[in-house]
Design a protein around this motif. Structure first.
Motif, mmCIF file in Angstrom:
data_model
loop_
_atom_site.group_PDB
_atom_site.id
_atom_site.type_symbol
_atom_site.label_atom_id
_atom_site.label_comp_id
_atom_site.label_asym_id
_atom_site.label_seq_id
_atom_site.Cartn_x
_atom_site.Cartn_y
_atom_site.Cartn_z
ATOM 1 N N SER A 235 0.832 -1.207 0.000
ATOM 2 C CA SER A 235 0.000 0.000 0.000
ATOM 3 C C SER A 235 0.862 1.251 0.000
ATOM 4 N N ALA A 236 1.931 1.242 0.798
ATOM 5 C CA ALA A 236 2.816 2.408 0.862
ATOM 6 C C ALA A 236 3.511 2.654 -0.475
ATOM 7 N N GLN A 237 3.950 1.591 -1.135
ATOM 8 C CA GLN A 237 4.622 1.743 -2.426
ATOM 9 C C GLN A 237 3.671 2.273 -3.490
ATOM 10 N N ARG A 238 2.436 1.788 -3.482
ATOM 11 C CA ARG A 238 1.485 2.220 -4.503
ATOM 12 C C ARG A 238 1.169 3.708 -4.334
ATOM 13 N N LYS A 239 1.012 4.120 -3.083
ATOM 14 C CA LYS A 239 0.812 5.547 -2.819
ATOM 15 C C LYS A 239 2.037 6.349 -3.249
ATOM 16 N N GLU A 240 3.231 5.862 -2.889
ATOM 17 C CA GLU A 240 4.471 6.580 -3.197
ATOM 18 C C GLU A 240 4.626 6.828 -4.689
ATOM 19 N N TRP A 241 4.406 5.790 -5.498
ATOM 20 C CA TRP A 241 4.655 5.941 -6.927
ATOM 21 C C TRP A 241 3.542 6.703 -7.639
ATOM 22 N N PHE A 242 2.303 6.559 -7.169
ATOM 23 C CA PHE A 242 1.244 7.399 -7.728
ATOM 24 C C PHE A 242 1.557 8.869 -7.468
ATOM 25 N N MET A 243 1.951 9.181 -6.244
ATOM 26 C CA MET A 243 2.231 10.570 -5.886
ATOM 27 C C MET A 243 3.485 11.089 -6.589
ATOM 28 N N LYS A 244 4.459 10.215 -6.837
ATOM 29 C CA LYS A 244 5.634 10.659 -7.582
ATOM 30 C C LYS A 244 5.240 11.062 -8.998
ATOM 31 N N GLY A 245 4.380 10.280 -9.623
ATOM 32 C CA GLY A 245 3.888 10.650 -10.950
ATOM 33 C C GLY A 245 3.110 11.944 -10.910
ATOM 34 N N TYR A 246 2.280 12.110 -9.865
ATOM 35 C CA TYR A 246 1.459 13.317 -9.747
ATOM 36 C C TYR A 246 2.320 14.546 -9.458
ATOM 37 N N ASN A 247 3.295 14.396 -8.606
ATOM 38 C CA ASN A 247 4.104 15.553 -8.209
ATOM 39 C C ASN A 247 5.078 16.003 -9.304
ATOM 40 N N THR A 248 5.566 15.049 -10.102
ATOM 41 C CA THR A 248 6.546 15.408 -11.138
ATOM 42 C C THR A 248 5.908 15.669 -12.488
ATOM 43 N N GLY A 249 4.897 14.892 -12.861
ATOM 44 C CA GLY A 249 4.309 15.021 -14.188
ATOM 45 C C GLY A 249 5.296 14.731 -15.294
ATOM 46 N N ASP A 250 6.371 13.997 -14.959
ATOM 47 C CA ASP A 250 7.487 13.785 -15.896
ATOM 48 C C ASP A 250 7.695 12.291 -16.098
#
Length: 282
Positions: A255-270
């Motif tokens: 669960s923590a990893q899925r949140k982490e990587w979703f948010m990384k995509g959202y925060n960077t948009g790159d």
């Protein structure tokens, strides 16, 4: 989530058309339904098994609520196409959108018989996303996620993320590794986790880029996506289905990893920041 006038998301709506409803799936199907969601790679070996028969259902008219859901998915499909066309163009590539198939109970896919119990999945053989909307009741009732319109958007974006992986050749490379027989089950599980977390990253990237373009997000939308991502983390599913956690058997990430990587995509948009394989498989 704010709606827009965008439509034409390459949706084929098979709901209400009649056809076979799976019966007698047995314990194996129930176990699969409890564990496997958001499939990556080629799910044909799973989708083609577990049936002991089908019962024919009659055609029916869709309700007003069902038609509205179909319109919503059509809009979301178009959002994905617009955003990924922009991303691919920026990187000198051409994007081809997947087909999105809405169905109920069971339908045929390029990867075998699609069943509602499998949850939404992407089939690389016909480059289509298959969604039975009853999955979202399961997500809320059995796995503790509060379902909103943006929950549906996140799930669809995750599956389109698997399509992006197919267009970029990632799916094919993972399949070659699996078929080579050179890697242990534990090693392939880690590869599967990297594959799924990258699709979560792509979903976050999609949310960021689409909101920047369309202003679709309302308060609570990103949290609803995070809740869904965490609900289908391997640790949460294992706790609920078997009462304990076996990290070596993870195939989709915690669960923590899925949140982490979703948010990384959202925060960077790159898209260049989404190489889960190098980061997780060192």
């Amino acid at each position: 989530m704010r709606w827009t006038d965008d439509r034409g998301g390459n949706v084929e709506d098979r709901r209400g058309l009649g056809g076979g409803a799976v019966v007698g799936g047995g314990l194996g199907t129930l176990i699969i339904a409890a564990i496997i969601f958001f499939l990556g790679g080629d799910p044909s070996s799973i989708l083609s098994s577990g049936n002991s028969g089908t019962a024919q259902t009659e055609q029916r008219e869709l309700s007003a609520e069902e038609r509205k859901i179909g319109e919503m998915v059509d809009m979301m499909g178009k959002w994905n196409t617009i955003t990924w066309e922009q991303v691919f163009t920026e990187n000198g590539m051409t994007y081809e959108p997947p087909k999105i198939v809405l169905f109920e109970n069971t339908t045929q896919s390029g990867c075998g018989t699609a069943q509602a119990a499998m949850g939404p999945f992407y089939c690389p053989a016909d480059q289509s996303v298959y969604m039975d909307m009853s999955f979202f009741n399961e997500l809320q009732q059995r796995f503790g996620a509060k379902v909103t319109e943006f929950t549906v958007a996140y799930v669809l974006a995750h599956e389109v993320g698997h399509h992006v992986q197919t267009l970029l050749g990632t799916t094919q490379k993972v399949d070659q590794m699996r078929r080579s027989g050179q890697y242990s089950e534990a090693e392939m599980n880690r590869v599967s986790v990297a594959t799924e977390l990258q699709a979560d990253f792509y979903a976050g990237l999609w949310a960021k880029r689409t909101d920047s373009e369309k202003n679709i997000l309302e308060p609570g939308d990103i949290q609803s996506a995070i809740d869904a991502a965490e609900a289908v983390g391997d640790d949460n599913i294992q706790k609920r289905s078997q009462g304990y956690v076996n990290q070596e058997s993870f195939t989709h990430g915690s669960s923590a990893q899925r949140k982490e990587w979703f948010m990384k995509g959202y925060n960077t948009g790159d898209i260049r920041q989404g190489d889960t394989f190098n980061q997780l498989l060192r």
